[in-house]
Design a protein around this motif. Structure first.
Motif, PDB file in Angstrom:
ATOM      1  N   CYS A  31       0.837  -1.218   0.000  1.00  0.00           N
ATOM      2  CA  CYS A  31       0.000   0.000   0.000  1.00  0.00           C
ATOM      3  C   CYS A  31       0.866   1.260   0.000  1.00  0.00           C
ATOM      4  CB  CYS A  31      -0.957  -0.002   1.194  1.00  0.00           C
ATOM      5  SG  CYS A  31      -2.240  -1.258   1.051  1.00  0.00           S
ATOM      6  N   GLN A  36      -0.871   4.702  -0.949  1.00  0.00           N
ATOM      7  CA  GLN A  36      -2.086   4.634  -0.116  1.00  0.00           C
ATOM      8  C   GLN A  36      -1.671   4.518   1.351  1.00  0.00           C
ATOM      9  OE1 GLN A  36      -5.149   5.047  -1.594  1.00  0.00           O
ATOM     10  NE2 GLN A  36      -3.943   5.324  -3.447  1.00  0.00           N
ATOM     11  N   THR A  37      -1.309   5.636   1.948  1.00  0.00           N
ATOM     12  CA  THR A  37      -0.742   5.576   3.302  1.00  0.00           C
ATOM     13  C   THR A  37      -1.784   5.230   4.366  1.00  0.00           C
ATOM     14  OG1 THR A  37      -0.997   7.969   3.442  1.00  0.00           O
ATOM     15  CG2 THR A  37       1.168   7.161   2.821  1.00  0.00           C
ATOM     16  N   MET A  39      -4.374   3.188   3.909  1.00  0.00           N
ATOM     17  CA  MET A  39      -4.576   1.735   3.812  1.00  0.00           C
ATOM     18  C   MET A  39      -3.380   1.004   4.421  1.00  0.00           C
ATOM     19  SD  MET A  39      -6.417   1.460   0.102  1.00  0.00           S
ATOM     20  CE  MET A  39      -7.780   2.590  -0.258  1.00  0.00           C
ATOM     21  N   ILE A  83      -5.668  -2.380  -5.399  1.00  0.00           N
ATOM     22  CA  ILE A  83      -6.162  -2.230  -4.020  1.00  0.00           C
ATOM     23  C   ILE A  83      -7.252  -3.276  -3.759  1.00  0.00           C
ATOM     24  CG2 ILE A  83      -7.373  -0.679  -2.438  1.00  0.00           C
ATOM     25  CD1 ILE A  83      -6.139   1.647  -4.063  1.00  0.00           C
ATOM     26  N   ILE A 151     -11.463   6.892  -3.647  1.00  0.00           N
ATOM     27  CA  ILE A 151     -10.264   6.181  -3.143  1.00  0.00           C
ATOM     28  C   ILE A 151      -9.564   7.046  -2.092  1.00  0.00           C
ATOM     29  CG2 ILE A 151      -7.983   5.235  -3.762  1.00  0.00           C
ATOM     30  CD1 ILE A 151     -10.026   3.539  -5.095  1.00  0.00           C
ATOM     31  N   TYR A 152      -9.455   8.349  -2.413  1.00  0.00           N
ATOM     32  CA  TYR A 152      -8.799   9.291  -1.490  1.00  0.00           C
ATOM     33  C   TYR A 152      -9.525   9.303  -0.142  1.00  0.00           C
ATOM     34  CZ  TYR A 152      -7.501  13.866   0.451  1.00  0.00           C
ATOM     35  OH  TYR A 152      -7.090  14.875   1.280  1.00  0.00           O
ATOM     36  N   ASP A 155      -9.089   6.014   1.745  1.00  0.00           N
ATOM     37  CA  ASP A 155      -7.729   5.933   2.297  1.00  0.00           C
ATOM     38  C   ASP A 155      -7.639   6.732   3.597  1.00  0.00           C
ATOM     39  OD1 ASP A 155      -4.906   5.032   1.856  1.00  0.00           O
ATOM     40  OD2 ASP A 155      -4.555   7.194   1.927  1.00  0.00           O
ATOM     41  N   LYS A 156      -8.268   7.902   3.609  1.00  0.00           N
ATOM     42  CA  LYS A 156      -8.261   8.747   4.820  1.00  0.00           C
ATOM     43  C   LYS A 156      -8.990   8.017   5.954  1.00  0.00           C
ATOM     44  CE  LYS A 156      -6.358  12.781   3.746  1.00  0.00           C
ATOM     45  NZ  LYS A 156      -5.028  12.175   3.537  1.00  0.00           N
TER      46      LYS A 156
END
Ligand code: OFO
Length: 174
Positions: A31, A36-37, A39, A83, A151-152, A155-156
């Motif tokens: 990830c 994707q930090t 995730m 992902i 996705i953003y 991910d958050k």
């Protein structure tokens, strides 16, 4: 005193839980590699939780005057296609773990080991949660598809996951 058959099966499960931890650390690395930090953070929490699972079993074997035997941890996959692929692999893995815990529970019935059966109840409940968590993320990803903002946002959201030590480890040094 722990029945030898049960002791061997729990030792196997300890190894599997450590392998699971290693797998999730590998997924965290994947990830990170695709930016994707959040995730990755989710998988880092998962990494810690799996170590907790191994520790619970470790403590239990010691408590029952058994012998913990640690064995080599197999290599883990390092690449996934997307992902969605990584979370689908997570669900598949958790389903396999559920089957292993169920087999272990069945063995305790066969061996009339009610203390181990009681300890394993925590794992049975935990597996319901493990499968549900992965399934929920897969459902979200299937709705989002390639939508960048989706996705953003996911991910958050996943990055907000916090680690909480497993309840059976309260008062344990491990
Ligand atoms: Fe230990 O539950 Fe996940 O693998």
């Amino acid at each position: 005193m722990l029945n030898k058959k049960i002791e061997k099966a729990i030792n196997t499960q300890i190894n599997v839980e450590m392998w699971s931890a290693y797998l999730y650390l590998s997924m965290a690395a994947y990830c990170h590699s695709i930016g994707q930090t959040g995730m990755a953070r989710w998988y880092e929490v998962q990494f810690k939780e799996e170590q907790d699972h191994a520790k619970i079993l470790f403590n239990y074997v010691i408590q029952r005057n058994g012998r913990v035997i640690l064995s080599a941890i197999d290599t883990v996959p390092t690449e996934w296609k997307s992902i969605l692929d990584v979370f689908e692999s997570t669900l598949e893995h958790e389903q396999e773990i559920t089957a292993m815990i169920n087999n272990l529970f069945a063995l305790t019935t066969q061996e009339n080991d009610y203390a181990t059966q009681s300890m394993l109840k925590w794992f049975i409940d935990e597996q319901v949660e493990e499968e549900e968590n992965a399934q929920t993320i897969i459902d979200n990803l299937n709705i989002i598809k390639d939508n960048g903002f989706g996705i953003y946002t996911l991910d958050k959201e996943l990055g907000a996951r916090a680690y909480t030590q497993a309840a059976p480890l309260a008062n344990s040094i491990l």
